[in-house]
Design a protein around this motif. Structure first.
Motif, PDB file in Angstrom:
ATOM      1  N   ARG A   1       0.867  -1.367  -0.012  1.00 20.03           N
ATOM      2  CA  ARG A   1       0.072  -0.069   0.017  1.00 20.03           C
ATOM      3  C   ARG A   1       0.968   1.422  -0.020  1.00 20.03           C
ATOM      4  O   ARG A   1       0.524   2.253  -0.841  1.00 20.03           O
ATOM      5  CB  ARG A   1      -1.002  -0.091   1.186  1.00 20.03           C
TER       6      ARG A   1
ATOM      7  N   ARG B   1       1.046   4.070  -2.964  1.00 19.45           N
ATOM      8  CA  ARG B   1       0.816   5.358  -2.821  1.00 19.45           C
ATOM      9  C   ARG B   1       1.993   6.291  -3.282  1.00 19.45           C
ATOM     10  O   ARG B   1       1.484   7.396  -3.610  1.00 19.45           O
ATOM     11  CB  ARG B   1       0.345   5.618  -1.368  1.00 19.45           C
TER      12      ARG B   1
ATOM     13  N   LEU C   1      -1.049  12.767  -3.235  1.00 18.76           N
ATOM     14  CA  LEU C   1      -1.134  12.509  -1.640  1.00 18.76           C
ATOM     15  C   LEU C   1      -2.132  13.655  -0.898  1.00 18.76           C
ATOM     16  O   LEU C   1      -2.313  13.618   0.129  1.00 18.76           O
ATOM     17  CB  LEU C   1       0.260  12.590  -0.950  1.00 18.76           C
TER      18      LEU C   1
ATOM     19  N   ASN D   1      -5.102  13.404   1.777  1.00 19.49           N
ATOM     20  CA  ASN D   1      -4.906  12.523   2.729  1.00 19.49           C
ATOM     21  C   ASN D   1      -4.065  12.737   3.785  1.00 19.49           C
ATOM     22  O   ASN D   1      -4.221  12.293   4.966  1.00 19.49           O
ATOM     23  CB  ASN D   1      -4.439  11.293   1.961  1.00 19.49           C
TER      24      ASN D   1
END
Length: 266
Positions: free
Chosen positions: A141, A145, A208, A211
């Motif tokens: 993950r 990302r 990003l 988040n």
């Protein structure tokens, strides 16, 4: 020091900020590097700190996860809060703080370990994975990302230090987000990279956004204009102006900001 009047656009100093700084001073021995800086950092935006070399922007950035604690002669005054809690409170767990407020440095600094172990290191220390399958999921993950998974999924056992500079910096970003931080600090993350790698990092920052609360120090004004929605201009240890990025670059309200943006100094 110059006139300490700060131009704050009210839109960037609102209730509910992820991190707030009020009247922050930083001294290295007798030398003052940051003078009474107040700023809010919102989770929904990328905030850029700009200004000439030696203006205090990186020093101030390091206050947000207490990296200045590692410098014997550094002294920080004022108040900085994360979700309303004083991060300089003696009861604050600095290790936990740095998990919540991650940092990516100017020069990529992967550990001399495998790509997998670079990512797994933080989650292992913080007890975020109880089984290998959980750790595998965190690693995949985090690398996904950071836009790295497809490039490295078949060579996770290779050393992180053998990657290209741009890949190393994305690995460091993946390492930072592996412990589920709330804030990511980036201190000139592209200054050691070529234009292609820089573009990849800028795309990653944009991906990003939302988040995490992201704060980036950059000496590249074009980069600040591309990646941020909020910009703070520093000069000689002072915060001169803080506002929406477009407004800062097209219609600055402080003379010093205008002079810097137009290249009259810096």
């Amino acid at each position: 020091m110059p006139d300490a009047t700060v131009v704050h656009d009210e839109v960037v100093m609102a209730d509910g900020a992820k991190m707030t700084a009020r009247d922050v001073d930083v001294f290295y021995g007798e030398k003052q590097a940051v003078d009474k800086v107040s700023i809010d950092v919102d989770s929904h935006y990328v905030t850029a700190f700009i200004g000439p070399s030696g203006c205090g922007k990186s020093t101030f950035l390091r206050c947000f996860n207490r990296m200045n604690d590692t410098i014997d002669i550094a002294r920080v005054g004022g108040r900085i809060e994360l979700d309303g809690k004083d991060i300089y409170d003696p009861k604050m767990d600095v290790v936990q703080l740095r998990a919540r407020v991650g940092m990516v440095f100017q020069k990529p600094n992967p550990f001399p370990k495998s790509i997998y172990e670079n990512i797994a290191y933080g989650p292992r220390i913080h007890g975020l994975a109880s089984a290998k399958a959980d750790m595998d999921e965190i690693v995949e993950r985090s690398l996904t990302r950071a836009g790295l998974w497809n490039e490295v999924k078949d060579r996770l056992d290779e050393s992180g230090t053998a990657m290209s500079g741009g890949q190393q910096q994305r690995l460091c970003i993946a390492r930072a987000i592996a412990v589920d931080p709330e804030v990511i600090l980036m201190d000139e993350p592209c200054s050691a990279l070529d234009p292609i790698a820089t573009a990849r990092i800028e795309e990653l920052i944009d991906d990003l956004r939302g988040n995490y609360a992201i704060v980036i120090v950059t000496h590249n004004m074009q980069q600040a204009a591309r990646v941020s929605q909020r910009t703070a201009f520093f000069h000689l240890g002072n915060l001169v102006e803080y506002g929406g990025t477009e407004a800062i670059f097209t219609n600055p309200r402080a003379d010093r900001t205008r002079d810097y943006i137009t290249g009259r100094f810096g």
